[in-house]
Motif scaffolding. Sequence first.
Motif, PDB file in Angstrom:
ATOM      1  N   ASP A 255       0.821  -1.210   0.000  1.00 57.17           N
ATOM      2  CA  ASP A 255       0.000   0.000   0.000  1.00 57.17           C
ATOM      3  C   ASP A 255       0.855   1.260   0.000  1.00 57.17           C
ATOM      4  OD1 ASP A 255      -2.279  -1.409  -0.149  1.00 57.17           O
ATOM      5  OD2 ASP A 255      -3.087  -0.876   1.806  1.00 57.17           O
ATOM      6  N   VAL A 256       1.973   1.230   0.725  1.00 61.01           N
ATOM      7  CA  VAL A 256       2.887   2.377   0.708  1.00 61.01           C
ATOM      8  C   VAL A 256       3.431   2.595  -0.705  1.00 61.01           C
ATOM      9  CG1 VAL A 256       5.148   3.190   1.480  1.00 61.01           C
ATOM     10  CG2 VAL A 256       3.540   2.282   3.139  1.00 61.01           C
ATOM     11  N   ALA A 257       3.802   1.499  -1.380  1.00 60.67           N
ATOM     12  CA  ALA A 257       4.325   1.602  -2.740  1.00 60.67           C
ATOM     13  C   ALA A 257       3.288   2.201  -3.683  1.00 60.67           C
ATOM     14  CB  ALA A 257       4.762   0.224  -3.235  1.00 60.67           C
ATOM     15  N   PHE A 258       2.045   1.755  -3.566  1.00 61.19           N
ATOM     16  CA  PHE A 258       1.002   2.283  -4.452  1.00 61.19           C
ATOM     17  C   PHE A 258       0.690   3.740  -4.141  1.00 61.19           C
ATOM     18  CE2 PHE A 258       0.058  -1.947  -5.949  1.00 61.19           C
ATOM     19  CZ  PHE A 258      -0.409  -1.699  -7.220  1.00 61.19           C
ATOM     20  N   SER A 259       0.623   4.077  -2.869  1.00 64.26           N
ATOM     21  CA  SER A 259       0.312   5.466  -2.521  1.00 64.26           C
ATOM     22  C   SER A 259       1.433   6.410  -2.938  1.00 64.26           C
ATOM     23  CB  SER A 259       0.060   5.590  -1.014  1.00 64.26           C
ATOM     24  OG  SER A 259       1.217   5.249  -0.274  1.00 64.26           O
ATOM     25  N   ALA A 260       2.672   5.913  -3.003  1.00 62.27           N
ATOM     26  CA  ALA A 260       3.815   6.759  -3.370  1.00 62.27           C
ATOM     27  C   ALA A 260       3.975   6.904  -4.877  1.00 62.27           C
ATOM     28  CB  ALA A 260       5.097   6.186  -2.769  1.00 62.27           C
ATOM     29  N   LEU A 261       3.730   5.817  -5.632  1.00 60.54           N
ATOM     30  CA  LEU A 261       4.059   5.822  -7.060  1.00 60.54           C
ATOM     31  C   LEU A 261       2.859   5.647  -7.980  1.00 60.54           C
ATOM     32  CD1 LEU A 261       7.284   3.596  -6.971  1.00 60.54           C
ATOM     33  CD2 LEU A 261       7.161   6.078  -7.105  1.00 60.54           C
ATOM     34  N   GLY A 262       1.689   5.398  -7.420  1.00 68.55           N
ATOM     35  CA  GLY A 262       0.527   5.088  -8.250  1.00 68.55           C
ATOM     36  C   GLY A 262       0.108   6.202  -9.179  1.00 68.55           C
ATOM     37  N   THR A 263       0.361   7.450  -8.814  1.00 67.28           N
ATOM     38  CA  THR A 263      -0.098   8.585  -9.632  1.00 67.28           C
ATOM     39  C   THR A 263       0.853   8.920 -10.778  1.00 67.28           C
ATOM     40  OG1 THR A 263       0.950  10.104  -8.068  1.00 67.28           O
ATOM     41  CG2 THR A 263      -1.386   9.654  -7.748  1.00 67.28           C
ATOM     42  N   TYR A 264       1.996   8.232 -10.864  1.00 62.87           N
ATOM     43  CA  TYR A 264       2.929   8.484 -11.966  1.00 62.87           C
ATOM     44  C   TYR A 264       2.569   7.613 -13.168  1.00 62.87           C
ATOM     45  CZ  TYR A 264       5.761  10.901  -8.486  1.00 62.87           C
ATOM     46  OH  TYR A 264       6.197  11.767  -7.514  1.00 62.87           O
ATOM     47  N   ARG A 265       3.112   7.977 -14.316  1.00 62.58           N
ATOM     48  CA  ARG A 265       2.857   7.206 -15.538  1.00 62.58           C
ATOM     49  C   ARG A 265       3.331   5.758 -15.342  1.00 62.58           C
ATOM     50  NH1 ARG A 265       2.207   8.436 -21.037  1.00 62.58           N
ATOM     51  NH2 ARG A 265       2.524  10.669 -20.662  1.00 62.58           N
ATOM     52  N   GLY A 266       2.459   4.805 -15.656  1.00 60.74           N
ATOM     53  CA  GLY A 266       2.791   3.404 -15.404  1.00 60.74           C
ATOM     54  C   GLY A 266       2.889   3.110 -13.930  1.00 60.74           C
ATOM     55  N   GLY A 267       2.107   3.849 -13.120  1.00 62.65           N
ATOM     56  CA  GLY A 267       2.210   3.770 -11.660  1.00 62.65           C
ATOM     57  C   GLY A 267       2.121   2.379 -11.078  1.00 62.65           C
ATOM     58  N   PRO A 268       1.131   1.532 -11.480  1.00 63.57           N
ATOM     59  CA  PRO A 268       1.046   0.190 -10.905  1.00 63.57           C
ATOM     60  C   PRO A 268       2.307  -0.640 -11.125  1.00 63.57           C
ATOM     61  CG  PRO A 268      -0.983   0.735 -12.041  1.00 63.57           C
ATOM     62  CD  PRO A 268      -0.013   1.831 -12.359  1.00 63.57           C
ATOM     63  N   ALA A 269       2.926  -0.496 -12.315  1.00 64.55           N
ATOM     64  CA  ALA A 269       4.152  -1.248 -12.584  1.00 64.55           C
ATOM     65  C   ALA A 269       5.299  -0.749 -11.711  1.00 64.55           C
ATOM     66  CB  ALA A 269       4.520  -1.133 -14.063  1.00 64.55           C
ATOM     67  N   LYS A 270       5.390   0.565 -11.543  1.00 61.00           N
ATOM     68  CA  LYS A 270       6.431   1.121 -10.674  1.00 61.00           C
ATOM     69  C   LYS A 270       6.185   0.732  -9.221  1.00 61.00           C
ATOM     70  CE  LYS A 270       7.348   5.020 -13.759  1.00 61.00           C
ATOM     71  NZ  LYS A 270       7.167   6.445 -14.016  1.00 61.00           N
ATOM     72  N   ALA A 271       4.900   0.721  -8.848  1.00 60.42           N
ATOM     73  CA  ALA A 271       4.564   0.292  -7.487  1.00 60.42           C
ATOM     74  C   ALA A 271       4.908  -1.175  -7.285  1.00 60.42           C
ATOM     75  CB  ALA A 271       3.078   0.529  -7.216  1.00 60.42           C
ATOM     76  N   ALA A 272       4.736  -1.993  -8.337  1.00 61.28           N
ATOM     77  CA  ALA A 272       5.105  -3.405  -8.245  1.00 61.28           C
ATOM     78  C   ALA A 272       6.589  -3.560  -7.965  1.00 61.28           C
ATOM     79  CB  ALA A 272       4.741  -4.127  -9.547  1.00 61.28           C
ATOM     80  N   VAL A 273       7.407  -2.752  -8.639  1.00 61.68           N
ATOM     81  CA  VAL A 273       8.856  -2.812  -8.438  1.00 61.68           C
ATOM     82  C   VAL A 273       9.214  -2.393  -7.015  1.00 61.68           C
ATOM     83  CG1 VAL A 273      11.084  -1.913  -9.198  1.00 61.68           C
ATOM     84  CG2 VAL A 273       9.294  -2.379 -10.879  1.00 61.68           C
ATOM     85  N   MET A 274       8.630  -1.283  -6.562  1.00 59.79           N
ATOM     86  CA  MET A 274       8.939  -0.787  -5.219  1.00 59.79           C
ATOM     87  C   MET A 274       8.433  -1.754  -4.148  1.00 59.79           C
ATOM     88  SD  MET A 274       7.838   2.840  -3.478  1.00 59.79           S
ATOM     89  CE  MET A 274       8.164   3.184  -1.741  1.00 59.79           C
TER      90      MET A 274
END
Length: 738
Positions: A255-274
């Motif tokens: 949840d921290v990863a999604f809340s931090a990176l979800g709003t960026y382009r390709g957010g879910p994928a970046k959140a997956a990495v984080m």
Amino acid sequence: MQEKLDKQDSTEPESIVDKDDSVKKAAQDLVVMTEAGARNPRSVVARYIIVAICLAWSGFQLMIAFDPINSQIARAWHLAFAMTLAFLAFPAYKQESKPIWVNWTHKVIPILSRRTIRKYIPVYDWIFAILGAASALYIWWDYENLIYRQGMPNQTDIIMGVLLIILLLEAARRTLGPALTILAALFLAYNFVGPYLPAMLRHRGLPLDFIISDMYLTTTGIFGVPLGVSTSFVFLFVLFGSLLDKAGGGKYFIDVAFSALGTYRGGPAKAAVMASGLTGIVSGSSIANTVTTGTFTIPLMKKVGFPAHKAGAVEVASSVNGQLMPPIMGAAAFIMAEIIGIPYLDVVRAALFPALISYLALLYVVHIEALKMGVKAIPRLDLPKFWKTTLRGCHFLIPLAILIIYLVVLRRSPVASALFAVQSLMIIMIIQRPMIAFISLGYHRRLGTLDPNLNLKRFILHAFFEGLKDLWEGLIAGARNMISVGIATATAGIIVGVVTITGLVSRFVNIIDIVSMGNVTLMLVFTAMTSLILGMGMPTTANYIIMATLTAPVILTLGADAGLILPIIAIHLFVFYFGIMADVTPPVGLASYAGAAISRSDPIKTGVQAFYYSLRIMILPFIFLFNTELLMISGVTADGHAIWIDNYLHISWIFFSGLIAMFAFASALQGFLVTKCSWFTRLILLVSCLTVFRPGILESYVFMGRIGLQIIGVAVFFSIFFIQKYNYNRRKHLLQKS
């Protein structure tokens, strides 16, 4: 009102995505079958026996961490627990593919056909479990006499040794698949057939009593270093990860990863990495990491526009990287420290920059993919608030902080550090639910919505018992997750023992030397390919042990013959990295199968894409083996140990330049920077990457030092970036005007 408070009492954060239960169950079944054991017996007695053994194992490991006992006796008990649970928790065959002899038995005895192997423990498995435990505990039972007759085993010793080896091979087949079992059996056969082999592999052959004495009664075989590390270090760290997951820490990181990176382009994928990076800090399993974070991230990646196979591949690539992330790095890293004979902190220090560069480069790759596909971001309203999400579970950071402070700052042993972290986590698990319930009561009392009929003491007590239940389940999960690790390290010990007593390494050096024709690069390529092939269907830990035993000495010897004095830690990290890649590589990469199960895509297609995303992991070992500065190593002592770089300015430059070089490699591979790159631009980016990572190649041709060449390489990357950015903005401006 009671239901409302019970809902608020839950320590689990709200899910950020609606999950398909059938997909989640299929993926979790894969993890259970490969790591924790697929059997869940209907019999209450059988179920409680398994639970009791799991709790006893966790209790035993915590006890010897507080009050250490003789190491060989501790290993015997550790293996006895693993063997018992292997036969009770893992069926002899998969339910959907019963062997012919089972079908024939069911025709003769019809009652058996009504019994599912996952819900019923056959009599032969109870017998195997008892015999497996007895053959392991024989070391403890007759320890003093074994010391007196060391090297001269009697008939009972030989019988018990043969029994343990046979049952261990069967336990390995059940828990790890056939690959490691077949390999260990071939190495055992090598003891006997040595006189009949070609000259390059020939040896005089060994009698059975000598083999059993070395494999069973000493610490060079089954009860060797790998099992010793599993007993002393690994169990505590696996238990820590299981307890943190049961407490809700895994979901908190997601949840921290999604809340931090979800709003960026390709957010879910970046959140997956984080999220996979954060989860990987405490999890040494790429498959479990894939399923834990993938059930949240993969559906969202598909929702914003990623194709199914790419969504699964991003999760697989980021989860496999989790084993590279300090401070835990999985079981293999602890075994590495023990084999090399260096502090574990030195392994962490050497592995830090490659791991961070690899993860940040994957974020960059994901960003490029999002640009190429035009993937949009998730609206902020659909995501949890960052600070609220971070603060809600910040107590999960306390055990992690304790672990890192004791391990890195205070330089305590891994055992002591893990023990303190586990203790703090246990306290948090017991008090967090009552605290949340108490805060919830105060909130409703202030609003005047508290049910007057609510029994406050009973409500708090219920929350307290829920915390104890979490602790109970965490202790059980920790033991079940250790079954495959314990069996893998013991079985790999057979291979280590054979290599030791037959002198196979020297023969292997000669073979590789002939095949590679003395070329170091070719030798490294053969070593990497061997690691990938051996790792197919084999856990990373076992793969590393085998490669560290067979190929690490080859690299050291042939490298020295070619005039290269390589740090031992760099060589072992080299084989470790390629062992990890085996979890991705088709057609057997288990992490790829887990990602494909969640994304509902073809496993081979997902595996190939994940392999493509993971190519940065494959070039890093070749880079840091020749450019050891990436490991923060400036040189090597006479005995092969590292001389560490202490200049923080130099260290910062190494990290920055290495990161930019990896970005250049990723852009060249993807054919995209700000816009699509021509083949000439891609070639320049590859040259830029090479200039930063291997300045020594060009140093003799140009009149400037290593730093100067690296500055030029970094400048070339940024020049291309700004040129493309300028052209892109110019075209965009012209389009807007027209």
